[in-house]
Design an enzyme around this catalytic site. Structure first.
Site, PDB file in Angstrom:
ATOM      1  CE  LYS A  59      27.918  49.649  40.269  1.00 58.29           C
ATOM      2  NZ  LYS A  59      28.174  50.763  41.197  1.00 58.29           N
ATOM      3  N   GLY A  84      36.687  44.053  43.036  1.00 59.97           N
ATOM      4  CA  GLY A  84      36.546  45.238  43.935  1.00 59.97           C
ATOM      5  C   GLY A  84      36.761  44.453  45.098  1.00 59.97           C
ATOM      6  CB  SER A  85      36.626  45.716  48.716  1.00 58.83           C
ATOM      7  OG  SER A  85      34.356  45.318  48.766  1.00 58.83           O
ATOM      8  CB  THR A  86      37.229  39.839  49.750  1.00 60.32           C
ATOM      9  OG1 THR A  86      38.432  39.960  49.131  1.00 60.32           O
ATOM     10  CG2 THR A  86      36.650  38.898  49.936  1.00 60.32           C
ATOM     11  CB  THR A 111      31.614  44.195  47.400  1.00 62.69           C
ATOM     12  OG1 THR A 111      32.002  45.022  48.027  1.00 62.69           O
ATOM     13  CG2 THR A 111      30.226  44.426  46.692  1.00 62.69           C
ATOM     14  N   GLY A 112      32.375  41.408  46.862  1.00 61.78           N
ATOM     15  CA  GLY A 112      32.424  40.360  46.368  1.00 61.78           C
ATOM     16  C   GLY A 112      31.571  39.247  46.056  1.00 61.78           C
ATOM     17  CD  GLU A 169      42.094  42.302  40.104  1.00 58.90           C
ATOM     18  OE1 GLU A 169      41.815  42.044  41.041  1.00 58.90           O
ATOM     19  OE2 GLU A 169      41.403  43.041  39.616  1.00 58.90           O
ATOM     20  CB  CYS A 203      43.463  44.448  44.130  1.00 57.72           C
ATOM     21  SG  CYS A 203      43.991  44.014  41.825  1.00 57.72           S
ATOM     22  CD  GLU A 240      42.687  45.245  49.100  1.00 54.00           C
ATOM     23  OE1 GLU A 240      43.360  45.331  47.784  1.00 54.00           O
ATOM     24  OE2 GLU A 240      41.503  44.427  49.230  1.00 54.00           O
TER      25      GLU A 240
END
Length: 534
Positions: free
Chosen positions: A225, A278-280, A282-283, A301, A335, A432
């Site tokens: 995706k 992606g972002s933490t 969303t992770g 990551e 990042c 961030e």
């Protein structure tokens, strides 16, 4: 191949921007350094590429979304719509996963010899080089990054990464293991199956390589995706893969939004492995969805707030240039950006003045123009987020040395911004930002800076600038991060593993370590009758 340092192409001092006014800002109401908007509002260069692929790629064919819906993707230079792209949802993910599952269970890809798979990866790398200019133009047009960065650094790296993984394809094997007793024991390293992969918008093609390369080298099939902001280059690259001879269903690309297509992929019961960048925040969601479905293994990551430590023995001019690159590269949308610049008190004032001067010289404008170092932020959401953090820095009484505002009146350009007298408890030192905002903090000794640098939820990377090997060794072992760059930054060779400690992620990408993400280890035990030896 020697390590490729992105800064060799991108961190050069270019032509200075003219200032309308200058000064220091110690809070709201003071004058702020303002940049010429000429670069940002001049007539834009028309990109030398056509947008040809906007549908999903499923089972070797470009197809519309099941719903027939599309969504817009934008030119960050203007905010204008570039194209309308097929909008994937759960039904499209189902179709893509079914194609990938059939290709894995019944197709030729896993049954090919590793050498045959490697030849397809190598042919793809050749096609990347053949289409370098088109891919680079699409990447810049959709992302806003300088064309020189795309064409001269990222596209060569894309080809290099796939050649690296092509080299691994026929070197993946198990072991013979000694056992207590009359048994022959061997391990098999088998492809894990269908890999779901979700890539970000800041480095679409490089992240495509980090995910797709090792998965294919190990014999897996893929549903990828794209980020909704930047779907164009992955579709183009996937089309080239099929030109290289990749069988249908092995690599499927679906565009769409995270809460719909992304969530459907993360929670799919027929996906055997998930990889996300992606972002933490969303992770965490991705990890929960994977766990609540079929407990599929996940590689993450995620975000970072990397310290860049300038020691008292540093050559200040060189440290300023490297710290500038570490933060402002890719519009600050990296990042591992060196977004907490810790400078020893003995050289702090000199460093701040020179860092300000370097930021004021940074050329910002149309990323297709030669010599431009900084293009626009990716979209209006990220643009507004960066400006909110700048306002937070001002409100918290950090010293605004330069920048602090948008550049021009069109598109998503932000002035290169430098704050001094930053404290660890300020938002600009903790969060961030993902933008061109440099925060410069002061420290007294190594023990103090190690403690402060490690006091963060992140642990992705760090930079150390010193002439002392003893100091370098001390800091490289004390910093709780996945990568420490000594007197360099953003060295991303194909063989160097990348990943984070703490909430910066799980697992490693690139290098030999990335292969483990896409393999299962099986032990096979067979009795031995009257063995001649054990």
């Amino acid at each position: 191949m020697a390590a490729r340092r992105l800064s060799s192409l991108l961190a050069r001092s270019l032509s200075a921007s003219r200032l309308l006014s200058s000064g220091r800002n110690h809070g709201v109401g003071s004058s702020i350094s303002r940049y010429s908007t000429a670069a940002a509002v001049e007539e834009l260069i028309s990109p030398p590429v056509q947008i040809s692929y906007t549908q999903h790629l499923i089972n070797g064919h470009f197809v519309d979304a099941a719903s027939g819906r599309t969504f817009p993707t934008y030119d960050p230079r203007t905010g204008d719509v570039l194209a309308h792209v097929a909008e994937g949802n759960a039904e499209d993910i189902d179709r893509a996963v079914a194609a990938a599952r059939k290709a894995f269970d019944e197709g030729p890809w896993p049954k090919m010899t590793p050498y045959e798979r490697s030849r397809i990866l190598l042919r793809f790398a050749d096609l990347v080089e053949k289409h370098n200019d088109e891919l680079a133009a699409l990447e810049t047009w959709n992302c806003g990054k300088p064309y020189e960065q795309s064409a001269k650094s990222e596209l060569p790296m894309l080809a290099r990464l796939f050649r690296y993984y092509a080299g691994w394809a026929d070197k993946i094997h198990g072991m013979t293991v000694p056992a207590d007793g009359n048994h022959h024991v061997q391990t098999l390293h088998e492809p894990i199956g269908v890999a779901g992969q979700i890539i970000p918008w800041n480095f679409p093609l490089i992240m495509f390589a980090w995910k797709v390369g090792p998965a294919l080298a190990c014999g897996n099939t893929i549903v990828l995706k794209t980020a909704e902001q930047t779907p164009l280059t992955a579709l183009y690259a996937a089309k080239l893969f099929h030109e290289a001879g990749l069988p249908p269903g092995v690599l499927n690309v679906v565009s769409g939004y995270g809460p719909t297509a992304g969530a459907a992929l993360a929670s799919h019961m027929n996906v055997d492995k998930l990889a996300f960048t992606g972002s933490t925040e969303t992770g965490k969601v991705v990890l929960e969805l994977a766990a609540r479905s079929n407990l599929k293994p996940v590689t993450l990551e995620l975000g970072g707030k990397s310290p860049f430590i300038v020691c008292e023995d540093a050559d200040v001019d060189k440290a300023v240039e490297l710290a500038h690159f570490a933060l402002f590269f890719n519009q600050g949308q990296c990042c591992c950006a060196g977004s907490r610049t810790y400078v020893h008190e003995r050289v702090y004032d000199e460093f701040v003045e020179k860092a300000k001067a370097r930021a004021l010289k940074r050329s910002v404008g149309d990323p297709f123009k030669k010599g431009i170092e900084q293009g626009p932020q990716i979209d209006v959401e990220q643009f507004q987020k960066v400006l909110r953090y700048i306002r937070a820095g001002i409100d918290s009484d950090a010293t605004l040395e330069c920048g602090g505002d948008r550049l021009g009146s069109k598109g998503f350009f932000v002035q290169p911004t430098v704050f001094s007298n930053v404290q660890d408890d300020m938002l600009i030192a903790k969060d961030e930002i993902f933008g061109p905002v440099q925060s410069i903090l002061k420290f007294k000794d190594l023990g103090e800076v190690v403690r402060r640098a490690n006091t963060t939820r992140y642990g992705l990377a760090a930079g150390v600038f010193t002439k002392s090997i003893d100091v370098a060794n001390t800091l490289s072992r004390a910093l709780r991060v996945g990568t420490v760059w000594i007197n360099c930054f953003d060295v991303f060779d194909a063989a160097i593993p990348f990943g984070g400690y703490k909430m910066s992620g799980i697992g490693r990408e690139k290098g030999i370590y990335s292969l483990n993400n896409y393999l299962q280890v099986k032990a096979v035990v067979t009795p031995l009758k009257n063995p001649a030896w054990l």
